[in-house]
Design a protein around this motif. Structure first.
Motif, short mmCIF file in Angstrom:
data_model
loop_
_atom_site.label_atom_id
_atom_site.label_comp_id
_atom_site.label_asym_id
_atom_site.label_seq_id
_atom_site.Cartn_x
_atom_site.Cartn_y
_atom_site.Cartn_z
N PHE A 47 10.12 43.72 0.62
CA PHE A 47 8.88 44.10 -0.05
C PHE A 47 9.18 44.78 -1.37
CE2 PHE A 47 6.45 43.75 3.94
CZ PHE A 47 7.45 43.91 4.88
N TYR B 175 7.06 47.46 -3.88
CA TYR B 175 5.90 48.32 -4.10
C TYR B 175 6.03 49.02 -5.44
CZ TYR B 175 5.28 48.30 1.05
OH TYR B 175 5.09 47.96 2.38
N GLN C 290 4.69 52.84 -6.95
CA GLN C 290 4.14 54.12 -6.50
C GLN C 290 3.68 54.91 -7.70
OE1 GLN C 290 6.90 56.76 -4.46
NE2 GLN C 290 5.24 57.69 -3.31
N GLY D 44 -1.31 59.81 -6.81
CA GLY D 44 -2.70 59.69 -6.37
C GLY D 44 -3.09 58.32 -5.86
N LEU D 45 -2.19 57.36 -5.98
CA LEU D 45 -2.50 55.99 -5.53
C LEU D 45 -1.62 55.54 -4.37
CD1 LEU D 45 -3.02 54.18 -8.95
CD2 LEU D 45 -4.77 55.03 -7.39
N GLY D 46 -0.59 56.29 -4.07
CA GLY D 46 0.29 55.90 -2.98
C GLY D 46 1.13 54.69 -3.32
N LEU D 47 1.54 53.96 -2.29
CA LEU D 47 2.34 52.76 -2.48
C LEU D 47 1.43 51.55 -2.47
CD1 LEU D 47 4.48 54.87 -1.40
CD2 LEU D 47 5.68 52.89 -0.46
N PHE E 195 5.83 40.31 -1.31
CA PHE E 195 6.74 40.40 -0.19
C PHE E 195 7.29 39.02 0.14
CE2 PHE E 195 4.03 38.78 3.26
CZ PHE E 195 2.76 38.91 2.71
N ASP F 188 -1.04 43.11 -3.00
CA ASP F 188 -2.34 43.55 -3.50
C ASP F 188 -2.44 43.57 -5.03
OD1 ASP F 188 -2.18 45.92 -0.84
OD2 ASP F 188 -3.26 44.01 -0.87
N LEU G 165 9.58 50.71 -5.69
CA LEU G 165 10.30 50.87 -4.43
C LEU G 165 10.47 49.52 -3.74
CD1 LEU G 165 8.45 54.03 -3.11
CD2 LEU G 165 10.88 53.93 -3.60
N GLN H 154 9.76 50.07 7.99
CA GLN H 154 10.30 49.60 6.73
C GLN H 154 11.34 50.60 6.25
OE1 GLN H 154 7.34 48.36 3.88
NE2 GLN H 154 6.31 47.04 5.36
N PHE I 60 13.42 51.90 3.07
CA PHE I 60 13.22 51.92 1.62
C PHE I 60 14.49 52.24 0.85
CE2 PHE I 60 8.65 51.61 0.95
CZ PHE I 60 8.17 51.82 2.22
N GLY I 61 14.57 51.67 -0.34
CA GLY I 61 15.58 52.07 -1.29
C GLY I 61 15.16 53.35 -1.99
N PRO I 62 16.02 53.90 -2.87
CA PRO I 62 15.72 55.17 -3.53
C PRO I 62 14.71 55.06 -4.67
CG PRO I 62 17.83 54.33 -4.26
CD PRO I 62 17.36 53.41 -3.18
#
Lengths: 114, 112
Positions: free
Chosen positions: A33, A35, A37, A40-43, A48, A59, A90, A103, A105-107
């Motif tokens: 995946f 993403y 970030q 205030g909006l998140g991921l 994917f 999305d 991310l 999931q 995640f990478g850094p």
């Protein structure tokens, strides 16, 4: 120990440049995946992939493309970077078997487009 | 608009205090996860809840999944400075394959 690595932690690019973000996982996971970030909006899911050479839009795919030529590697491409693509990116991977949906995640790569 | 609404957005407390973070939606989720993200790192999974009404404990952290599987909460007892981080809830919906919907996150700061 599971590991997802991203090619850069910080990246500064100019408007209009083509940008490549690389992600590699060593867990033999089927799913990968991308993403972004933002505060205030998140991921938010960009794209994917559930198999080599397979990709699905998330999305917010506009302005981005992806490539998965090998199972362990998933690349995000910004064809012509714009300032509104300044963000934290991310990468994540997960096994293909349900219900294991964790999931990993990478850094992250903090991209600034000037 | 976010499918999952987290509240509060920011929480600052002192060591030893308790706190609760909420994750709410009008949609049903087949499972819900909580992640914690520290500065400069990606999110790391804390827990997955799958059954309505389920309660899971992870040391001083208690996670609850609502009966209708539309909401969840995270409660931390006697917070420590090591609990500082961004807490994210993420839900999986039926027929959405392996995709997760993330909330915007709650930034928790625990001061000595």
């Amino acid at each position: 120990d599971v590991k997802v690595t991203q090619s850069s932690r910080y990246l500064v690019k100019r408007t209009g440049e083509k940008v490549f973000l690389e992600c590699v996982q060593d867990m033999d996971h089927e799913n990968m995946f991308w993403y972004r970030q933002d505060p205030g909006l998140g991921l938010r899911l960009i794209y994917f992939s559930y198999d080599v050479k397979m990709k699905e839009k998330g999305d917010i795919p506009e302005g981005y493309s992806v490539s998965r030529e090998k199972k362990e590697r998933f690349s995000l491409i910004l064809e012509s970077a714009s300032t509104n693509q300044t963000s934290m990116y991310l990468c994540a991977s997960s096994p293909g078997t349900y219900p294991s949906l964790q999931q990993y995640f990478g850094p992250g790569t903090r991209l600034t487009v000037t | 608009t976010q499918l999952l609404e987290q509240s509060p957005q920011f929480l600052s407390i002192q060591e030893g205090e308790n706190l609760t973070v909420y994750c709410n939606s009008s949609s049903v989720f087949s499972s819900l996860q909580w992640y914690r993200q520290e500065p400069g790192e990606g999110p790391v999974l804390l827990v997955t809840v799958v059954t309505g009404g389920e309660v899971k404990k992870l040391k001083r952290l208690t996670f609850q999944f609502g009966d209708a599987r539309k909401d969840s909460s995270l409660h931390i007892t006697a917070a420590q400075t090591g609990d500082t981080g961004l807490y994210l809830c993420a839900g999986h919906q039926e027929d959405s394959w392996g995709k997760l919907q993330f909330g915007a996150g709650t930034q928790v700061v625990v001061t000595p």
